[in-house]
Design a protein around this motif. Structure first.
Motif, PDB file in Angstrom:
ATOM      1  N   SER A 125       0.886  -1.149  -0.074  1.00 57.97           N
ATOM      2  CA  SER A 125       0.106   0.054  -0.014  1.00 57.97           C
ATOM      3  C   SER A 125       0.757   1.289  -0.061  1.00 57.97           C
ATOM      4  O   SER A 125       0.503   2.203  -0.331  1.00 57.97           O
ATOM      5  CB  SER A 125      -0.633   0.083   1.138  1.00 57.97           C
ATOM      6  OG  SER A 125      -0.246   0.251   2.213  1.00 57.97           O
ATOM      7  N   GLY A 126       2.059   1.120   0.318  1.00 59.74           N
ATOM      8  CA  GLY A 126       2.996   2.502   0.656  1.00 59.74           C
ATOM      9  C   GLY A 126       2.408   3.165   1.903  1.00 59.74           C
ATOM     10  O   GLY A 126       3.072   4.261   1.867  1.00 59.74           O
ATOM     11  N   ASN A 127       1.833   2.681   2.894  1.00 63.50           N
ATOM     12  CA  ASN A 127       1.098   3.190   3.830  1.00 63.50           C
ATOM     13  C   ASN A 127       1.916   2.716   4.993  1.00 63.50           C
ATOM     14  O   ASN A 127       1.425   1.474   5.441  1.00 63.50           O
ATOM     15  CB  ASN A 127      -0.195   3.406   3.862  1.00 63.50           C
ATOM     16  CG  ASN A 127      -0.740   4.120   5.042  1.00 63.50           C
ATOM     17  OD1 ASN A 127      -0.526   4.006   6.289  1.00 63.50           O
ATOM     18  ND2 ASN A 127      -1.821   5.034   4.428  1.00 63.50           N
ATOM     19  N   LEU A 128       2.665   3.734   5.711  1.00 61.44           N
ATOM     20  CA  LEU A 128       3.473   3.123   6.977  1.00 61.44           C
ATOM     21  C   LEU A 128       2.175   2.452   8.249  1.00 61.44           C
ATOM     22  O   LEU A 128       2.463   1.612   8.904  1.00 61.44           O
ATOM     23  CB  LEU A 128       4.389   3.738   7.734  1.00 61.44           C
ATOM     24  CG  LEU A 128       5.094   3.537   9.037  1.00 61.44           C
ATOM     25  CD1 LEU A 128       5.670   2.278   8.687  1.00 61.44           C
ATOM     26  CD2 LEU A 128       5.849   4.747   9.367  1.00 61.44           C
ATOM     27  N   ASP A 129       1.312   3.338   8.338  1.00 66.78           N
ATOM     28  CA  ASP A 129       0.171   2.914   9.168  1.00 66.78           C
ATOM     29  C   ASP A 129      -0.480   1.530   8.992  1.00 66.78           C
ATOM     30  O   ASP A 129      -0.778   0.887   9.705  1.00 66.78           O
ATOM     31  CB  ASP A 129      -0.960   4.116   9.305  1.00 66.78           C
ATOM     32  CG  ASP A 129      -0.287   5.349  10.108  1.00 66.78           C
ATOM     33  OD1 ASP A 129       0.826   5.222  10.987  1.00 66.78           O
ATOM     34  OD2 ASP A 129      -0.775   6.467   9.572  1.00 66.78           O
ATOM     35  N   GLN A 130      -0.675   1.330   7.799  1.00 63.49           N
ATOM     36  CA  GLN A 130      -1.088   0.032   7.455  1.00 63.49           C
ATOM     37  C   GLN A 130      -0.180  -1.079   7.575  1.00 63.49           C
ATOM     38  O   GLN A 130      -0.549  -2.310   8.130  1.00 63.49           O
ATOM     39  CB  GLN A 130      -1.846   0.102   5.803  1.00 63.49           C
ATOM     40  CG  GLN A 130      -2.807   0.846   5.480  1.00 63.49           C
ATOM     41  CD  GLN A 130      -3.535   0.792   4.193  1.00 63.49           C
ATOM     42  OE1 GLN A 130      -3.195  -0.232   3.644  1.00 63.49           O
ATOM     43  NE2 GLN A 130      -3.989   1.748   3.612  1.00 63.49           N
ATOM     44  N   LEU A 131       1.052  -0.797   7.379  1.00 65.07           N
ATOM     45  CA  LEU A 131       2.032  -1.703   7.722  1.00 65.07           C
ATOM     46  C   LEU A 131       2.266  -2.022   9.210  1.00 65.07           C
ATOM     47  O   LEU A 131       2.116  -3.449   9.406  1.00 65.07           O
ATOM     48  CB  LEU A 131       3.464  -1.434   7.187  1.00 65.07           C
ATOM     49  CG  LEU A 131       4.549  -2.319   7.586  1.00 65.07           C
ATOM     50  CD1 LEU A 131       4.432  -3.679   6.710  1.00 65.07           C
ATOM     51  CD2 LEU A 131       5.871  -1.711   7.119  1.00 65.07           C
ATOM     52  N   LYS A 132       1.932  -0.880  10.031  1.00 65.21           N
ATOM     53  CA  LYS A 132       2.212  -1.328  11.429  1.00 65.21           C
ATOM     54  C   LYS A 132       0.739  -1.913  11.841  1.00 65.21           C
ATOM     55  O   LYS A 132       1.045  -3.013  12.686  1.00 65.21           O
ATOM     56  CB  LYS A 132       2.113   0.062  12.112  1.00 65.21           C
ATOM     57  CG  LYS A 132       3.360   0.712  12.001  1.00 65.21           C
ATOM     58  CD  LYS A 132       3.208   2.211  12.525  1.00 65.21           C
ATOM     59  CE  LYS A 132       4.417   2.961  12.634  1.00 65.21           C
ATOM     60  NZ  LYS A 132       4.227   4.213  13.380  1.00 65.21           N
ATOM     61  N   ALA A 133      -0.289  -1.616  11.322  1.00 66.95           N
ATOM     62  CA  ALA A 133      -1.595  -2.485  11.751  1.00 66.95           C
ATOM     63  C   ALA A 133      -1.459  -4.157  11.306  1.00 66.95           C
ATOM     64  O   ALA A 133      -2.023  -4.792  11.937  1.00 66.95           O
ATOM     65  CB  ALA A 133      -2.834  -1.825  11.101  1.00 66.95           C
ATOM     66  N   ALA A 134      -0.773  -4.160  10.234  1.00 65.03           N
ATOM     67  CA  ALA A 134      -0.742  -5.821   9.800  1.00 65.03           C
ATOM     68  C   ALA A 134       0.406  -6.236  10.521  1.00 65.03           C
ATOM     69  O   ALA A 134       0.187  -7.619  10.496  1.00 65.03           O
ATOM     70  CB  ALA A 134      -0.761  -5.671   8.064  1.00 65.03           C
ATOM     71  N   PHE A 135       1.368  -5.923  10.861  1.00 67.39           N
ATOM     72  CA  PHE A 135       2.738  -6.358  11.415  1.00 67.39           C
ATOM     73  C   PHE A 135       2.266  -7.206  12.627  1.00 67.39           C
ATOM     74  O   PHE A 135       2.734  -8.265  12.693  1.00 67.39           O
ATOM     75  CB  PHE A 135       3.771  -5.540  11.392  1.00 67.39           C
ATOM     76  CG  PHE A 135       5.006  -6.281  11.773  1.00 67.39           C
ATOM     77  CD1 PHE A 135       5.959  -6.844  10.928  1.00 67.39           C
ATOM     78  CD2 PHE A 135       5.345  -6.334  13.146  1.00 67.39           C
ATOM     79  CE1 PHE A 135       6.906  -7.658  11.425  1.00 67.39           C
ATOM     80  CE2 PHE A 135       6.594  -7.000  13.444  1.00 67.39           C
ATOM     81  CZ  PHE A 135       7.264  -7.573  12.766  1.00 67.39           C
TER      82      PHE A 135
END
Length: 152
Positions: free
Chosen positions: A125-135
């Motif tokens: 997605s290129g979105n850090l917040d989405q990465l944080k939420a999924a990690f």
């Protein structure tokens, strides 16, 4: 644009799964194979975790590449847990892997699903917040297996 990448990953995973399902000449080979695959997966997953936790600068392109490696490699180690590979080379695998095969497979499936359905899309997605939420939830799926099937 993402379709060629998805098709390429699916094809590569299929080919790798087919070749990985072949029997190993020696149990030592299977153990080495699974350990190598888990090391590669862990290395790329750790890079994503470092970005998600602010220990590495966030780089959207690198995050996507690391998640793609994790997604592909997440299909590999399981062939190396064949019968007879519970002894031999130094291993962190607990005997419960071979005693509770259905539970072990379920844990592997859940991790692969979390990677494919949460981590990979978030990283792309290129979105850090989405990465944080999924990690976090993806890391929990890894931890669940480690808690039950890996020696400390």
């Amino acid at each position: 644009m993402k379709t060629p990448v998805i098709v390429s990953l699916a094809l590569a995973a299929s080919l790798v799964s087919l070749s990985a399902s072949a029997e190993f000449a020696k149990s030592e080979d299977a153990i080495k194979y699974r350990q190598s695959a888990l090391t590669v997966m862990g290395t790329h997953f750790a890079r994503l975790g470092a970005m998600a936790n602010g220990k590495l600068p966030y780089d959207a392109a690198q995050a996507a590449r690391n998640a793609e490696v994790v997604a592909l490699v997440s299909h590999l180690p399981w062939a190396g847990f064949a019968p007879g590979t519970d002894k031999g080379r130094e291993s962190a695998a607990r005997p419960e892997i071979w005693q509770e095969q259905a539970k072990f497979k379920d844990r592997a499936d859940k991790m692969q699903t979390a990677v494919a359905e949460r981590l990979l899309p978030a990283a792309r997605s290129g979105n850090l917040d989405q990465l944080k939420a999924a990690f976090g939830p993806t890391a929990q799926s890894c931890k669940a297996c480690h808690d039950d099937f890996r020696r400390r």
